[in-house]
Design a protein around this motif. Structure first.
Motif, mmCIF file in Angstrom:
data_model
loop_
_atom_site.group_PDB
_atom_site.id
_atom_site.type_symbol
_atom_site.label_atom_id
_atom_site.label_comp_id
_atom_site.label_asym_id
_atom_site.label_seq_id
_atom_site.Cartn_x
_atom_site.Cartn_y
_atom_site.Cartn_z
ATOM 1 N N GLY A 178 0.789 -1.217 0.000
ATOM 2 C CA GLY A 178 0.000 0.000 0.000
ATOM 3 C C GLY A 178 0.826 1.275 0.000
ATOM 4 O O GLY A 178 0.286 2.363 -0.160
ATOM 5 N N ASN A 179 2.144 1.185 0.184
ATOM 6 C CA ASN A 179 3.005 2.352 0.167
ATOM 7 C C ASN A 179 3.606 2.530 -1.219
ATOM 8 O O ASN A 179 4.039 1.577 -1.840
ATOM 9 N N VAL A 180 3.600 3.761 -1.670
ATOM 10 C CA VAL A 180 4.136 4.054 -2.997
ATOM 11 C C VAL A 180 5.462 4.787 -2.853
ATOM 12 O O VAL A 180 5.551 5.801 -2.169
ATOM 13 N N SER A 181 6.483 4.233 -3.488
ATOM 14 C CA SER A 181 7.784 4.889 -3.525
ATOM 15 C C SER A 181 8.253 4.902 -4.969
ATOM 16 O O SER A 181 7.602 4.368 -5.859
ATOM 17 N N GLN A 182 9.379 5.508 -5.203
ATOM 18 C CA GLN A 182 9.924 5.565 -6.554
ATOM 19 C C GLN A 182 11.386 5.138 -6.517
ATOM 20 O O GLN A 182 12.097 5.375 -5.537
ATOM 21 N N SER A 183 11.820 4.484 -7.588
ATOM 22 C CA SER A 183 13.179 3.961 -7.602
ATOM 23 C C SER A 183 13.822 4.154 -8.963
ATOM 24 O O SER A 183 13.141 4.349 -9.974
ATOM 25 N N ILE A 184 15.138 4.095 -8.955
ATOM 26 C CA ILE A 184 15.945 4.166 -10.175
ATOM 27 C C ILE A 184 17.103 3.186 -10.014
ATOM 28 O O ILE A 184 17.690 3.087 -8.940
ATOM 29 N N VAL A 185 17.408 2.479 -11.075
ATOM 30 C CA VAL A 185 18.590 1.619 -11.103
ATOM 31 C C VAL A 185 19.399 1.993 -12.343
ATOM 32 O O VAL A 185 18.885 1.955 -13.457
ATOM 33 N N LEU A 186 20.656 2.372 -12.145
ATOM 34 C CA LEU A 186 21.528 2.753 -13.254
ATOM 35 C C LEU A 186 22.742 1.839 -13.304
ATOM 36 O O LEU A 186 23.329 1.511 -12.273
ATOM 37 N N ASP A 187 23.116 1.435 -14.502
ATOM 38 C CA ASP A 187 24.335 0.659 -14.700
ATOM 39 C C ASP A 187 25.516 1.634 -14.713
ATOM 40 O O ASP A 187 25.636 2.472 -15.608
ATOM 41 N N VAL A 188 26.386 1.533 -13.714
ATOM 42 C CA VAL A 188 27.537 2.435 -13.601
ATOM 43 C C VAL A 188 28.837 1.624 -13.592
ATOM 44 O O VAL A 188 29.805 1.981 -12.926
ATOM 45 N N SER A 189 28.835 0.523 -14.318
ATOM 46 C CA SER A 189 29.967 -0.406 -14.306
ATOM 47 C C SER A 189 31.273 0.258 -14.738
ATOM 48 O O SER A 189 32.323 0.045 -14.125
ATOM 49 N N ASP A 190 31.216 1.047 -15.815
ATOM 50 C CA ASP A 190 32.442 1.661 -16.342
ATOM 51 C C ASP A 190 33.078 2.592 -15.315
ATOM 52 O O ASP A 190 34.300 2.545 -15.079
ATOM 53 N N GLU A 191 32.260 3.454 -14.707
ATOM 54 C CA GLU A 191 32.798 4.423 -13.746
ATOM 55 C C GLU A 191 33.347 3.726 -12.499
ATOM 56 O O GLU A 191 34.417 4.092 -11.985
ATOM 57 N N VAL A 192 32.636 2.721 -12.008
ATOM 58 C CA VAL A 192 33.079 2.020 -10.799
ATOM 59 C C VAL A 192 34.342 1.212 -11.077
ATOM 60 O O VAL A 192 35.242 1.128 -10.239
ATOM 61 N N GLN A 193 34.431 0.625 -12.258
ATOM 62 C CA GLN A 193 35.635 -0.127 -12.625
ATOM 63 C C GLN A 193 36.857 0.782 -12.630
ATOM 64 O O GLN A 193 37.932 0.420 -12.149
ATOM 65 N N LYS A 194 36.698 1.986 -13.168
ATOM 66 C CA LYS A 194 37.805 2.954 -13.173
ATOM 67 C C LYS A 194 38.176 3.365 -11.752
ATOM 68 O O LYS A 194 39.356 3.514 -11.421
ATOM 69 N N TRP A 195 37.172 3.571 -10.912
ATOM 70 C CA TRP A 195 37.412 3.973 -9.523
ATOM 71 C C TRP A 195 38.178 2.890 -8.774
ATOM 72 O O TRP A 195 39.160 3.174 -8.081
ATOM 73 N N ILE A 196 37.760 1.644 -8.925
ATOM 74 C CA ILE A 196 38.431 0.549 -8.233
ATOM 75 C C ILE A 196 39.858 0.365 -8.753
ATOM 76 O O ILE A 196 40.789 0.100 -7.999
ATOM 77 N N GLY A 197 40.033 0.534 -10.071
ATOM 78 C CA GLY A 197 41.339 0.289 -10.669
ATOM 79 C C GLY A 197 42.332 1.425 -10.516
ATOM 80 O O GLY A 197 43.532 1.241 -10.754
ATOM 81 N N ASP A 198 41.870 2.611 -10.118
ATOM 82 C CA ASP A 198 42.748 3.767 -9.972
ATOM 83 C C ASP A 198 43.264 3.840 -8.532
ATOM 84 O O ASP A 198 42.522 4.193 -7.619
ATOM 85 N N SER A 199 44.535 3.520 -8.352
ATOM 86 C CA SER A 199 45.119 3.504 -7.005
ATOM 87 C C SER A 199 45.194 4.896 -6.388
ATOM 88 O O SER A 199 45.269 5.042 -5.171
ATOM 89 N N ARG A 200 45.166 5.923 -7.226
ATOM 90 C CA ARG A 200 45.277 7.300 -6.724
ATOM 91 C C ARG A 200 43.917 7.887 -6.362
ATOM 92 O O ARG A 200 43.848 8.940 -5.719
ATOM 93 N N ALA A 201 42.847 7.224 -6.802
ATOM 94 C CA ALA A 201 41.509 7.754 -6.554
ATOM 95 C C ALA A 201 41.112 7.539 -5.097
ATOM 96 O O ALA A 201 41.364 6.483 -4.526
ATOM 97 N N GLY A 202 40.489 8.540 -4.526
ATOM 98 C CA GLY A 202 40.031 8.428 -3.145
ATOM 99 C C GLY A 202 38.601 7.941 -3.087
ATOM 100 O O GLY A 202 38.317 6.765 -3.278
#
Length: 344
Positions: A178-202
């Motif tokens: 009975g509760n109505v909410s709204q959601s979004i799901v986005l594929d952010v694989s490319d950005e997250v892969q770069k973040w994980i692979g970049d040793s200098r990224a915080g």
């Protein structure tokens, strides 16, 4: 029916490889490795589309809601279990990241905040996930949800750290108890892969903006990893030896690499095989007829074609995808993945 047509994806490949076996040059001289892979993928794409009754990939104008995706995921896993493929689930590992903080950005913090009357919030993920060596990231999803607000815009803007593109998405309604909410799901694989692979990224910073009313929202980052099966596979079983005799050749098919992630939901990738190599006398004969055919080729000194290396057994694969009408559905392919080859 897919079970009758999916084998067409490999017909062109088999014909080319069998024809190449009659030429007195090596396989790589007849068809280069890159050209051969392109040939396999193009044949696969054509075969899958033909099996689904499509001339070209569908244009999906409306994505399924999170609720619809969850229901279909359950059906997908049930179908895998029915076909005896539940073992594939053990290769998947999921990690859920919660932001260390979500903060409202003051006017002027972003150049477009005042000009376009956009309210911006920033979710900050500080700690990178620890991914073991035997795991590889196959998908990263940004999940956002909010309670419905009458004056809030249906559209939202999302910008990730170190990315040049701005995402535009729309909230999808989700009804539960009975509760109505709204959601979004986005594929952010490319950005997250770069973040994980970049040793200098915080930290990983996700900026989320909307026009109209301000609201509080929940945001999480779901990472899906897959265990590498390369070390677990038998080289003798899956890879051709130096003698280039009839065997299975493995090819990893990524639906992301071939540009199909907008309509193919699962699997994201899989390992297919095709049969290649020569068929000398009495090597992996499929039948007595094969032995006679091989003998005739030997007696005629090439006047009669030799037996060809072809699939002997298959294992099924289930595709979760959007159809030509934009509806999410499951299609099983029972003869798509080669599990054994022989000479026929």
């Amino acid at each position: 029916m897919p079970t009758q047509q999916s084998i067409a994806a490999f017909t062109l490949v088999t014909v080319c490889l069998c024809s190449a076996a009659h030429v007195q040059t090596s396989r790589h001289e007849v068809i280069g490795e890159d050209s051969e892979r392109r040939l396999v993928l193009e044949a696969l794409k054509t075969g899958i589309l033909s099996s689904l009754g499509m001339d070209k990939p569908p244009v999906v104008r409306r994505k399924a809601t999170q609720t619809e995706l969850m229901k279909m995921e359950q059906l997908y896993q049930e179908k895998l279990s029915e076909l005896g493929l539940n073992a594939t689930r053990t290769n998947r590992v999921s990690t859920l990241l919660l932001p260390d903080r979500v903060q409202k950005l003051h006017p002027g913090h972003r150049a477009d905040s005042w000009r376009r009357h956009v309210h911006w919030h920033r979710a900050v993920f500080m700690e990178k996930p620890h991914i073991q060596d035997e795991l590889s990231l196959i998908r990263a999803e940004l999940h956002m949800s909010r309670q419905v607000l009458e004056r809030a815009s249906r559209k939202v803007k999302v910008h990730l750290w170190n990315s040049t593109r701005m995402r535009h998405a729309a909230w999808a309604d989700v009804t539960s108890d009975g509760n109505v909410s709204q959601s979004i799901v986005l594929d952010v694989s490319d950005e997250v892969q770069k973040w994980i692979g970049d040793s200098r990224a915080g930290s990983l910073e996700v900026d989320i903006g909307n026009r109209g009313a301000e609201y509080k929202f929940n945001v999480t980052l779901k990472l899906t990893h897959q265990r590498s099966t390369r070390t677990a596979r038998s080289v003798k079983e899956d890879e051709c030896g130096e003698g280039e005799l009839c065997c299975r050749q493995a090819v990893t098919v990524s639906f992301k690499d071939i540009g199909w992630t907008d309509w193919v939901v699962a699997p994201l990738e899989y390992t297919m095989h095709f049969c290649q190599g020569s068929c000398p006398q009495n090597y992996k004969p499929a039948s007595m007829h094969t032995q006679v055919k091989s003998r005739m080729a030997q007696i005629s000194r090439g006047g009669t074609p030799r037996p060809c290396c072809v699939p002997a057994e298959y294992q099924p694969m289930v595709l979760m995808h959007y159809d030509s009408r934009g509806k999410l559905k499951l299609t099983p392919f029972e003869d798509l993945i080669v599990s054994r080859c022989h000479c026929a």
